[in-house]
Enzyme design. Structure first.
Site, PDB file in Angstrom:
ATOM      1  N   GLN A 291      45.804  36.112  39.884  1.00 14.89           N
ATOM      2  CA  GLN A 291      44.928  35.466  40.855  1.00 14.89           C
ATOM      3  C   GLN A 291      44.122  34.383  40.125  1.00 14.89           C
ATOM      4  O   GLN A 291      44.668  33.654  39.313  1.00 14.89           O
ATOM      5  CB  GLN A 291      44.070  36.506  41.580  1.00 14.89           C
ATOM      6  CG  GLN A 291      44.872  37.496  42.412  1.00 14.89           C
ATOM      7  CD  GLN A 291      45.428  36.935  43.714  1.00 14.89           C
ATOM      8  OE1 GLN A 291      45.277  35.770  44.030  1.00 14.89           O
ATOM      9  NE2 GLN A 291      46.113  37.791  44.469  1.00 14.89           N
ATOM     10  N   SER A 292      42.811  34.310  40.363  1.00 15.00           N
ATOM     11  CA  SER A 292      42.048  33.159  39.863  1.00 15.00           C
ATOM     12  C   SER A 292      41.730  33.201  38.373  1.00 15.00           C
ATOM     13  O   SER A 292      41.117  32.256  37.862  1.00 15.00           O
ATOM     14  CB  SER A 292      40.752  33.000  40.666  1.00 15.00           C
ATOM     15  OG  SER A 292      41.053  32.535  41.962  1.00 15.00           O
ATOM     16  N   MET A 293      42.144  34.235  37.651  1.00 17.36           N
ATOM     17  CA  MET A 293      42.059  34.146  36.197  1.00 17.36           C
ATOM     18  C   MET A 293      42.924  32.993  35.697  1.00 17.36           C
ATOM     19  O   MET A 293      42.701  32.465  34.608  1.00 17.36           O
ATOM     20  CB  MET A 293      42.496  35.448  35.539  1.00 17.36           C
ATOM     21  CG  MET A 293      41.594  36.625  35.856  1.00 17.36           C
ATOM     22  SD  MET A 293      41.799  38.036  34.727  1.00 17.36           S
ATOM     23  CE  MET A 293      43.567  38.346  34.785  1.00 17.36           C
TER      24      MET A 293
END
Length: 398
Positions: free
Chosen positions: A120-122
């Protein structure tokens, strides 16, 4: 169907040949389907490899401590153990590195040391780190206007914004990050990125974007002046990635491979999901193993390890902090595609919806990685309990 914890019976998702329970294309990222899907992205979506190369693998020494029974608090504030919290918060993998050595490692929900898990947004922090490498080389100047590199954006809300505004998510571009609204801007990202089909029964007059750059060009409005305030908007990372591609003439997956993944000693090649134009989704489409996320975190903790410029990391640890920055990080900040926990520790964090986390703390010399598959996009109580547990681990390990 509701989701299930690791301690509960597992439904036969994608079991059998042919499988009887197949994740629906519209909801593969929601519980319970995401408990399988986040570890099997290459079976669901088109992807491009981020090659690890033929070079060295960074081997971790092990100085393991059994932290299963470590006293922590659950999401309601009641006493539990670390093992109990990992179960409550739908953990798939959990890793603690202390002084660069593995202190604690757990795999759950069928995950193994070779499993690639959706970040995801990592992915934003991975993208931002490679951006820092290119900026350190003088290929990109964050102080210049975005339109220096992407002149097409003169007709969008990014006109007048600097690249640094994009890095810090302080442009004034109007973008709705409303995850549960399929018509919101982030809902349109789902379609533009190739993650989701056009929702059935949607307005036939609504024009859905066919790929990510088309969506970027449609964002023409602003809600405030550039630089006035932070507002989390995933699309900013994709603008950065297009700048990187335009400047280098290389696609994002190749850049991440050559500039980062081949140099940090990864165990496995990673991958990105790609849209219909072959663009790797910089804001959330990255997939890697638990230990390789740990290697990335350790590289940052080692002040870049000669790969990411140390002055870029130092600048990243300096931001405009709270109060009330976010519900789970009241004293937090955001800089260069990383979260900063608070102005005292200046610990950096990579965060993603559904419970993804890399926590990097110079004071405790510790990296903690948590890969999860929450039933919901965001659960503040889970996030707060996880952060308290990270601090408890730091205290226990000394």
């Amino acid at each position: 169907m509701t989701s299930y914890r690791n301690s509960e019976p597992v439904p036969p998702i994608m079991q059998g040949s042919p499988p009887k329970m197949v994740p629906p294309k519209l909801d593969w990222d929601r519980g319970p389907w995401n408990r399988w899907a986040f570890q099997h992205i290459r079976e669901i979506l088109p992807t491009v490899e981020v090659w690890r190369g033929n070079g060295h693998r960074r081997r971790f020494e092990r100085t393991e401590v059994d932290l299963d029974a470590l006293p922590v608090s659950d999401s309601t504030g009641q006493p539990t153990t670390l093992a109990g919290l990992l179960d409550e918060t739908y953990t798939d993998g959990f890793l603690v590195l202390k002084d660069g050595k593995i202190a604690y490692e757990r795999y759950c929900n069928g995950m193994t040391e070779r499993t690639l898990h959706l970040s995801q947004s990592m992915a934003k922090s991975v993208t931002g780190s490679v951006f820092g490498i290119l900026a350190g080389r003088g290929l990109i100047d964050p102080a210049l206007p975005v339109t220096t590199y992407l002149p097409e954006l003169e007709a969008t809300g990014w006109a007048g914004a600097s690249v640094q505004h994009v890095l810090d998510m302080t442009t004034g571009v109007r973008f709705s990050e409303e995850y549960t609204d399929r018509y919101s801007d982030i809902g349109q990202v789902d379609v533009a990125s190739g993650w989701k089909p056009v929702p059935p029964g949607s307005d036939p007059a609504f024009e859905w974007p066919s790929h990510m750059f088309e969506l970027i060009l449609r964002l023409k409005k602003t809600s405030r002046r550039h630089g006035a305030a932070f507002e989390y908007r995933s699309i900013e990372t994709d603008v950065l990635a297009f700048i990187m591609e335009r400047v280098t003439g290389k696609r994002l997956a190749q850049l991440v491979s050559e500039e980062l993944w081949q140099k940090l000693g990864a165990d496995e090649s990673a991958c990105f999901t790609v849209d219909s134009a072959g663009y790797a989704i910089a804001d959330g489409g990255f997939n890697a193993t638990l230990r390789d996320y740990g290697r990335f975190g350790q590289l940052i903790l080692d002040n870049g390890g000669g790969v990411v410029p140390a002055d870029w990391i130092e600048a990243t640890r300096t931001g405009r902090h709270g109060p009330d920055f976010s519900p789970s990080l009241p004293q937090g900040s955001y800089r260069n595609q990383f979260w900063i926990e608070d102005p005292r520790s200046r610990a950096l964090m990579c965060r993603g919806v559904f419970g993804q986390l890399i926590h990097i703390d110079w004071n405790t010399r510790m990296v903690v990685v948590k890969l999860s598959s929450y039933p919901d996009f965001i659960n503040i109580a889970y996030s707060v309990a996880t952060m308290k547990a990270v601090h408890a681990i730091g205290a226990a390990l000394g």
